[in-house]
Design an enzyme around this catalytic site. Sequence first.
Site, PDB file in Angstrom:
ATOM      1  CE  LYS A 216      -3.020   3.046   0.470  1.00 58.31           C
ATOM      2  NZ  LYS A 216      -4.386   3.263   0.823  1.00 58.31           N
ATOM      3  CB  CYS A 270      -3.797   8.797   0.482  1.00 61.58           C
ATOM      4  SG  CYS A 270      -5.463   8.697   1.125  1.00 61.58           S
TER       5      CYS A 270
HETATM    6  N1  SAJ Z   1      -2.173  14.735  -8.571  1.00 62.59           N
HETATM    7  C1  SAJ Z   1      -1.348  15.470  -9.425  1.00 62.59           C
HETATM    8  N2  SAJ Z   1      -1.042  14.938 -10.638  1.00 62.59           N
HETATM    9  C2  SAJ Z   1      -1.530  13.736 -11.063  1.00 62.59           C
HETATM   10  C3  SAJ Z   1      -2.371  13.001 -10.197  1.00 62.59           C
HETATM   11  C4  SAJ Z   1      -2.674  13.522  -8.964  1.00 62.59           C
HETATM   12  O1  SAJ Z   1      -0.891  16.568  -9.073  1.00 62.59           O
HETATM   13  O2  SAJ Z   1      -1.227  13.341 -12.194  1.00 62.59           O
HETATM   14  C5  SAJ Z   1      -2.507  15.269  -7.247  1.00 62.59           C
HETATM   15  C6  SAJ Z   1      -4.004  15.491  -7.047  1.00 62.59           C
HETATM   16  O3  SAJ Z   1      -4.416  16.703  -7.578  1.00 62.59           O
HETATM   17  C7  SAJ Z   1      -4.110  15.448  -5.534  1.00 62.59           C
HETATM   18  C8  SAJ Z   1      -3.043  14.414  -5.149  1.00 62.59           C
HETATM   19  O4  SAJ Z   1      -2.176  14.317  -6.269  1.00 62.59           O
HETATM   20  O5  SAJ Z   1      -3.775  16.699  -4.951  1.00 62.59           O
HETATM   21  C9  SAJ Z   1      -3.587  13.038  -4.803  1.00 62.59           C
HETATM   22  O6  SAJ Z   1      -4.636  12.679  -5.704  1.00 62.59           O
HETATM   23  P1  SAJ Z   1      -4.760  11.215  -6.325  1.00 62.59           P
HETATM   24  O7  SAJ Z   1      -5.930  11.206  -7.207  1.00 62.59           O
HETATM   25  O8  SAJ Z   1      -3.456  10.809  -6.924  1.00 62.59           O
HETATM   26  O9  SAJ Z   1      -4.935  10.243  -5.082  1.00 62.59           O
HETATM   27  P2  SAJ Z   1      -5.879  10.209  -3.767  1.00 62.59           P
HETATM   28  O10 SAJ Z   1      -5.069  10.743  -2.631  1.00 62.59           O
HETATM   29  O11 SAJ Z   1      -7.217  10.768  -3.994  1.00 62.59           O
HETATM   30  O12 SAJ Z   1      -6.027   8.590  -3.606  1.00 62.59           O
HETATM   31  C10 SAJ Z   1      -4.870   7.781  -3.555  1.00 62.59           C
HETATM   32  C11 SAJ Z   1      -5.028   6.602  -4.544  1.00 62.59           C
HETATM   33  N3  SAJ Z   1      -3.756   5.923  -4.705  1.00 62.59           N
HETATM   34  C12 SAJ Z   1      -3.233   5.658  -5.932  1.00 62.59           C
HETATM   35  O13 SAJ Z   1      -3.765   5.995  -6.956  1.00 62.59           O
HETATM   36  C13 SAJ Z   1      -1.950   4.893  -5.954  1.00 62.59           C
HETATM   37  C14 SAJ Z   1      -6.098   5.638  -4.016  1.00 62.59           C
HETATM   38  O14 SAJ Z   1      -6.178   4.497  -4.843  1.00 62.59           O
HETATM   39  C15 SAJ Z   1      -5.770   5.225  -2.579  1.00 62.59           C
HETATM   40  O15 SAJ Z   1      -6.742   4.330  -2.055  1.00 62.59           O
HETATM   41  C16 SAJ Z   1      -5.765   6.477  -1.738  1.00 62.59           C
HETATM   42  O16 SAJ Z   1      -4.701   7.319  -2.222  1.00 62.59           O
HETATM   43  C17 SAJ Z   1      -5.534   6.089  -0.296  1.00 62.59           C
HETATM   44  O17 SAJ Z   1      -6.516   6.032   0.464  1.00 62.59           O
HETATM   45  O18 SAJ Z   1      -4.400   5.773   0.075  1.00 62.59           O
END
Ligand code: SAJ
Length: 415
Positions: A216, A270
């Site tokens: 994870k 996360c």
């Molecule tokens: N972000 C970027 N660029 C990207 C993707 C995301 O700047 O290309 C930013 C987003 O805007 C945000 C942050 O990253 O601020 C996190 O967003 P996210 O969509 O990447 O992830 P979370 O935090 O909503 O959810 C993540 C997910 N993990 C992965 O995709 C590996 C989810 O599957 C997990 O269950 C969750 O963390 C968790 O609970 O740990």
Amino acid sequence: MSFKKVSVIGLGYIGLPTAAVIASRGIEVIGVDVNQHAVDTINNGDIHIVEPDLDIVVRGVVSTGNLRATTTPESADAFMVAVPTPFKHSDDGSHEPNLEYIKAASEAIAPVLEKGNLVILESTSPVGATEKMAEWLAEARPDLTFPQQKGDGADINVAHCPERVLPGYVLQELVSNDRVIGGMSKVCSDRAVELYKTFVRGECIITTARTAEMAKLTENSFRDVNIAFANELSIICDKLKINVWELIALANRHPRVNVLNPGPGVGGHCIAVDPWFIVNSCPEHSKLIRVAREVNDLKPEYVIGKVLSAADEFKRPVIACLGLSFKADIDDLRESPALEIVKELHKRQAGRLVVVEPNVELLPNEIDGSVELASIDYALDVANIVLVLVDHKEFRVLERNKLLSKVLIDTRGIF
Ligand code: SAJ
């Protein structure tokens, strides 16, 4: 089936959807939370968090009696612990995980444990947390045996099955995602698979508890490092006068390249948190993971600098800030870089700040009174600087020609 009654400890963003989905499979679910307001809300068939369609599922399972919430744990066949694992407060940058919530949950369920029960830790945790939980349970119940003492022959089975759902898509992903199942013995894993199979359509893959914990953390760290790479590129491209979005799209045409998107920083509870669990556990060997965290944490400051220098060109700058949440199409402002940037711009008196956030009706207290919450039309009308902080669907459809006379700072690349 050996699971007729399941108890979910912690009814937050993960626990409540999990409880509701299991209950929707006809299993009796007891949800336990220390927050009386959450318990009352759920028992009324309502929800205290925002997640698409969750209200409908909760209303349904509460009305059939399959889900009931309480503040006091009671006996069940399986217990799923879904409580937070924040950091301990310290100024030394060590980011030491705080397992107090897991300890409190263990102490709360220990008195009602019975021979044959399965206890699952779902909370994202540092490596070793599941073993610690099993120790706390064993200390509280010397009359029962646990897998660290008796392996497959233990009275109580213990496993780690980290949640991996994406906020905004929780109900779909709870069912469709593969699950990593890390039992403390083979029997622990097998029984956990049996429980997850009641509602998961994805594959349930068995490993050890420690590997499941690390899996994870690895998933979220992988994403964090990839976003840090994109964020670093975005700054380099600014200096070299290259459009980073075009650049990444071109590079991603390569069959083995997949760079994520730069943004104003990384938020949420996360991706911006979990990599520190790895760094804290092995500081001298986690150089890349640490630097990625630092790169992402510094991105808001870079954006603020750009806005301040743009604002310098105006006598009375009006800055339209589009978006406050930590990512698109949700209302969650926790650990949001957009909110951090707006707060800082106010503190540094960058100009008049007009905020557009279609997913909230009220501004959070920390900026209420210091910035205006406005409609998109009004904000674009009065602004001379347009700062895109979140790629909400309402912003993605904006016509570029409405912005022709404005200074545009687009941290999400929607234009
Ligand atoms: N972000 C970027 N660029 C990207 C993707 C995301 O700047 O290309 C930013 C987003 O805007 C945000 C942050 O990253 O601020 C996190 O967003 P996210 O969509 O990447 O992830 P979370 O935090 O909503 O959810 C993540 C997910 N993990 C992965 O995709 C590996 C989810 O599957 C997990 O269950 C969750 O963390 C968790 O609970 O740990």
